[in-house]
Design an enzyme around this catalytic site. Structure first.
Site, PDB file in Angstrom:
ATOM      1  N   LYS A   1       6.624  14.447  -7.065  1.00 45.47           N
ATOM      2  CA  LYS A   1       5.820  14.434  -5.828  1.00 45.47           C
ATOM      3  C   LYS A   1       6.732  14.630  -4.618  1.00 45.47           C
ATOM      4  CE  LYS A   1       7.045  10.265  -3.905  1.00 45.47           C
ATOM      5  NZ  LYS A   1       8.185  10.291  -3.045  1.00 45.47           N
TER       6      LYS A   1
ATOM      7  N   LEU B   1      11.714  11.956  -5.195  1.00 44.23           N
ATOM      8  CA  LEU B   1      10.674  12.826  -5.760  1.00 44.23           C
ATOM      9  C   LEU B   1       9.851  12.109  -6.837  1.00 44.23           C
ATOM     10  CD1 LEU B   1      12.903  16.031  -6.144  1.00 44.23           C
ATOM     11  CD2 LEU B   1      11.178  15.612  -4.375  1.00 44.23           C
TER      12      LEU B   1
ATOM     13  N   ASP C   1       4.879   4.120  -6.638  1.00 45.97           N
ATOM     14  CA  ASP C   1       4.460   5.533  -6.744  1.00 45.97           C
ATOM     15  C   ASP C   1       3.785   5.853  -8.075  1.00 45.97           C
ATOM     16  OD1 ASP C   1       5.469   6.271  -4.262  1.00 45.97           O
ATOM     17  OD2 ASP C   1       7.435   6.832  -5.063  1.00 45.97           O
TER      18      ASP C   1
HETATM   19  O1  C5P Z   1       7.931   0.052  -5.763  1.00 41.35           O
HETATM   20  P1  C5P Z   1       9.286   0.606  -6.035  1.00 41.35           P
HETATM   21  O2  C5P Z   1       9.977  -0.098  -7.154  1.00 41.35           O
HETATM   22  O3  C5P Z   1       9.300   2.080  -6.191  1.00 41.35           O
HETATM   23  O4  C5P Z   1      10.140   0.318  -4.728  1.00 41.35           O
HETATM   24  C1  C5P Z   1      11.542   0.422  -4.691  1.00 41.35           C
HETATM   25  C2  C5P Z   1      12.071  -0.353  -3.488  1.00 41.35           C
HETATM   26  O5  C5P Z   1      11.656   0.311  -2.280  1.00 41.35           O
HETATM   27  C3  C5P Z   1      11.543  -1.753  -3.358  1.00 41.35           C
HETATM   28  O6  C5P Z   1      12.339  -2.656  -4.064  1.00 41.35           O
HETATM   29  C4  C5P Z   1      11.629  -1.992  -1.858  1.00 41.35           C
HETATM   30  O7  C5P Z   1      12.948  -2.326  -1.477  1.00 41.35           O
HETATM   31  C5  C5P Z   1      11.312  -0.615  -1.280  1.00 41.35           C
HETATM   32  N1  C5P Z   1       9.882  -0.448  -0.950  1.00 41.35           N
HETATM   33  C6  C5P Z   1       9.351  -1.122   0.135  1.00 41.35           C
HETATM   34  N2  C5P Z   1       8.023  -0.968   0.433  1.00 41.35           N
HETATM   35  C7  C5P Z   1       7.242  -0.133  -0.297  1.00 41.35           C
HETATM   36  C8  C5P Z   1       7.770   0.566  -1.388  1.00 41.35           C
HETATM   37  C9  C5P Z   1       9.103   0.383  -1.691  1.00 41.35           C
HETATM   38  O8  C5P Z   1      10.035  -1.870   0.832  1.00 41.35           O
HETATM   39  N3  C5P Z   1       5.961  -0.001   0.037  1.00 41.35           N
END
Ligand code: C5P
Length: 314
Positions: free
Chosen positions: A11, A104, A141
């Protein structure tokens, strides 16, 4: 028992706005996510051993329990213990084409494919919504990667509102192989620098998310107005990533100067940068011009396009 091969598209973020800090510590976001025709292939085979094993052709991708693919399979085993004991473990092979640590959603789309593949393999009959809910516990995501196409994503990024799909916008994508940006670092640094402007209350979050649905970018997508979409590209995380990573800034500036580029932006927390180009032929020319300007073989370049689907059976 059958095996399944799934196509897992990457994406890009056409829009990423950071609204505030949520009670769970994540950021409240308003985004527009778009699937592109750059995909990994995930093969899932039943394994009589009862183990989950992950194989990958890419040296930078771990195949142990830290891989989101492994975690997705482990989640399915935990959620559906009867199916797990009936059918046994799985061997999962990831054929990587999507650059890793690029912004991505490469890891997320692989995990999304595992959820869908194991649903099929174990004949669970889960709905898309059920799969998305499982996916949300693995990463923000993952739900979008299951659905794919074009969507507004709010909350952590897991609350989706599908938009009319943008099919066939021509994209050139660039990523330095050896350059990685930590997503937690990008969000943390943004909070340190811009947290003062955050909306503080959850009512404010809801109001912003609602207003976002009638924003210029959303209207441009509804009207399928490519030039306007390209003008409205936005990513708050550029404010922290571009100053810290001069190579990304250079790419961004180089893209902006090329003939036929309608708009350019970093995707997610970077460091990949994409450009929307007026035609396929011009996209090939832009790719060539970027290559001539930066002959460094560490720079990967792709000509791709927007697509209407998320995970699908190969
Ligand atoms: O959800 P995901 O594991 O992909 O997120 C990776 C990191 O990105 C999280 O640990 C956080 O530090 C940051 N993040 C965030 N707010 C979001 C998505 C991600 O702070 N909405």
């Amino acid at each position: 028992m059958r095996s399944y091969s799934l196509i897992a598209p990457a994406k890009i973020n056409l829009y990423l706005e950071i609204i505030g800090t949520r009670p769970d510590g994540y950021h409240e976001l308003a985004m527009i996510l778009q699937s592109i025709d750059l995909s990994d292939q995930i093969d899932i085979h039943p394994a009589s051993t009862g183990n989950i094993r992950v194989y990958c052709n890419h040296p930078q991708v771990p195949t142990d329990q830290t891989n989101l693919v492994y975690k997705a399979a482990e989640l399915m085993a935990k959620e559906f213990p009867k199916a797990y004991s009936n059918f046994g473990g799985v061997d999962i092979t990831v054929k990587k084409n999507i650059p890793v640590s690029a912004g991505l959603a490469g890891g997320s789309t692989n995990a999304a494919a595992v959820l869908m593949g194991m649903d099929l393999l174990w004949d669970l009959g889960l709905t898309q919504l059920e799969l998305e809910e499982l996916g949300a516990s693995l990463g923000s995501d993952v739900p979008f990667c299951i659905a794919g196409g074009t969507a507004i994503a709010t909350g952590r990024g897991e609350q989706l509102a599908p938009l009319q799909s943008l099919d066939n916008l021509h994209i050139v994508l660039a990523k330095y192989r050896s350059l990685e940006v930590s997503t937690p670092w990008a969000y943390k640094t943004y909070r340190q620098q811009f947290g003062i402007n955050y909306i503080q209350d959850t009512e404010g979050f809801a109001a912003r998310a609602k207003a976002f649905h009638s924003e210029e970018m959303v209207k441009a997508i509804l009207n399928q107005n490519t030039e306007k979409i390209a003008q409205e590209l936005h990513n708050d995380l550029e404010k922290v990533v571009l100053p810290a990573y001069p190579q990304v800034l250079q790419l961004r500036e180089l893209f902006a100067r090329q003939t036929g580029v309608l708009g350019t932006m970093m995707s997610g927390s970077g460091p990949s940068v994409f450009a929307i180009i007026e035609s396929q032929a011009q996209a090939e020319i832009v790719k060539q011009q970027i290559r001539e300007a930066i002959p460094d073989q560490d720079l990967e370049l792709f000509v791709t396009r927007t697509i209407k689907h998320g995970i699908k059976i190969a």
